[in-house]
Write an enzyme that holds these catalytic residues in place. Structure first.
Site, PDB file in Angstrom:
ATOM      1  N   HIS A 132       0.736  -1.124  -0.115  1.00 44.66           N
ATOM      2  CA  HIS A 132      -0.011  -0.164  -0.021  1.00 44.66           C
ATOM      3  C   HIS A 132       0.993   1.187   0.027  1.00 44.66           C
ATOM      4  O   HIS A 132       1.884   1.247   0.734  1.00 44.66           O
ATOM      5  CB  HIS A 132      -0.890   0.048   1.265  1.00 44.66           C
ATOM      6  CG  HIS A 132      -1.905  -0.867   1.410  1.00 44.66           C
ATOM      7  ND1 HIS A 132      -2.189  -2.210   1.307  1.00 44.66           N
ATOM      8  CD2 HIS A 132      -3.351  -0.642   1.081  1.00 44.66           C
ATOM      9  CE1 HIS A 132      -3.035  -2.652   1.456  1.00 44.66           C
ATOM     10  NE2 HIS A 132      -4.140  -1.893   1.242  1.00 44.66           N
ATOM     11  N   ASN A 163       7.873  -4.305   3.472  1.00 44.44           N
ATOM     12  CA  ASN A 163       6.478  -3.802   3.811  1.00 44.44           C
ATOM     13  C   ASN A 163       6.164  -4.201   5.059  1.00 44.44           C
ATOM     14  O   ASN A 163       5.273  -3.358   5.566  1.00 44.44           O
ATOM     15  CB  ASN A 163       5.621  -4.676   2.684  1.00 44.44           C
ATOM     16  CG  ASN A 163       4.126  -4.408   2.492  1.00 44.44           C
ATOM     17  OD1 ASN A 163       3.759  -3.402   3.002  1.00 44.44           O
ATOM     18  ND2 ASN A 163       3.530  -5.236   1.687  1.00 44.44           N
TER      19      ASN A 163
END
Length: 358
Positions: A132, A163
């Site tokens: 994201h 991440n």
């Protein structure tokens, strides 16, 4: 009879009528002349405007215009199948709420033409995670806003350790800023930066994944702008560039600080163009710690998330047992969550027994 006619001709009534009639006639003539003078002039026929042959069928569309969602906006790169930039606004009220990511699924953005969109299959077996840019956790206030962050237009191929680790810690830091500042703006995105080769030349090369050839960035960036309560002018700004690779817990955010102008040169973007940078804007790390949470704090955070998602008492007990094995003492927040969850399971167990007896 002539005398009679002459008398009538010279009578005041006759003369008055004559004068009035003449005046009326004259006025009518003048009015007619005025109307005649006011007639619309006849327009000459307008020649059709000549179209520039360059524009006859339109210029190429880049597809990079800004697209706005509930709590984020982005510019999409249709060639790389990733965003160029994603901007979001954070506040204390937006980072708390009941929205849960377990109700969200990664999927192509319906606003992006299919021929330019990435798919989940592009990431499958690629060795890269779906990272994201605007994180789901920044949108606890709205299930719909959180679901929009799972559009693949907000996603880039990201190293798993990065991440789940350093990038996640950066996101947590941004949310933590809302405790100290009224408004927080964050712009995030991918970079493909040049590297030097043995022949002394610099080149930009990057991997692509899947049938849609989604570009894997070499680096990721964040620009963070903060404003205090009651102020119209932002207080501080910080720009950071991190490699898309594992970064251990022994590293802190200031190590990846860059000058905003340098990031603008790297990205080809001008950040916050309406911001007056001459009005005493300070470096973020000078007014705030820029401190990311340490390993033991991170494990407590992950444990709290696991407690919230535990489905039975056995799994709940295992979470605390694993922490103790690692030598980590649960904090008050985690213990409160644990007790609340344990009571839920006990209550459910008692209800189930009553139903069986009935």
């Amino acid at each position: 009879m002539v005398a009679s006619f002459s008398w009538r001709l010279l009578s005041p009534r006759f003369l008055g009528g004559f004068v009035l009639g003449a005046a009326a006639s004259s006025a009518s003539c003048v009015a007619a002349l005025q109307l005649y003078d006011k007639r619309e002039p006849e327009l000459a026929p307008v020649a059709p405007e000549e179209k520039d042959p360059l524009e006859e069928y339109g210029f190429p569309l880049t597809g990079t215009e800004a697209r706005q969602y509930i709590n984020h906006a982005l510019a999409y790169d249709p060639a790389k199948r990733t965003p160029k930039w994603v901007i979001e606004h954070l506040s204390r009220t937006k980072t708390v709420g009941s929205a849960d990511r377990k109700h969200c699924k990664f999927k192509p953005d319906p606003n992006i033409p299919k021929m330019f969109s990435a798919t989940n299959e592009d990431y499958l077996g690629s060795g890269w995670t779906r990272g994201h840019m605007a994180p789901a956790g920044d949108n606890k206030f709205s299930t719909e806003a959180m679901a929009e962050t799972f559009y693949l237009s907000n996603i880039v191929p990201q190293n798993y350790e990065n991440n789940a680790g350093f990038w996640n810690r950066m996101e947590m830091y941004c949310r933590d800023l809302t405790k100290r500042f009224e408004d927080v703006w964050v712009v995030s995105g991918p970079l493909e930066l040049p590297t030097s080769h043995e022949d002394g030349k610099k080149r930009v090369t990057y991997e692509v994944i899947g049938a849609d050839e989604v570009a894997v960035p070499s680096h990721l960036y964040k620009v963070i702008l903060v404003r205090e309560k009651g102020s119209e002018q932002p207080l501080a700004i910080g720009a950071f560039v991190v490699p898309n690779s594992p970064i251990g817990f022994d590293h802190q955010l200031p190590e990846y600080k860059v000058q905003l102008e340098d990031l603008e040169k790297m990205s080809g973007l001008l950040f916050f163009p309406q911001l007056d940078r001459d009005k005493g804007l300070k470096p973020l790390c000078d007014v705030d710690s820029c401190r990311l949470i340490q390993l033991h704090e991170f494990k407590l955070y992950i444990a709290a998330r696991r407690v919230g998602g535990a489905r039975n008492l056995q799994k709940l007990e295992r979470i605390l047992s694993e922490l103790k094995e690692e030598g980590i003492t649960p904090d008050g927040y985690l213990l409160d969550l644990y007790e609340k969850k344990r009571k839920e399971f006990s209550l459910k167990s008692g209800t189930d027994r009553d139903e069986r007896k009935g």
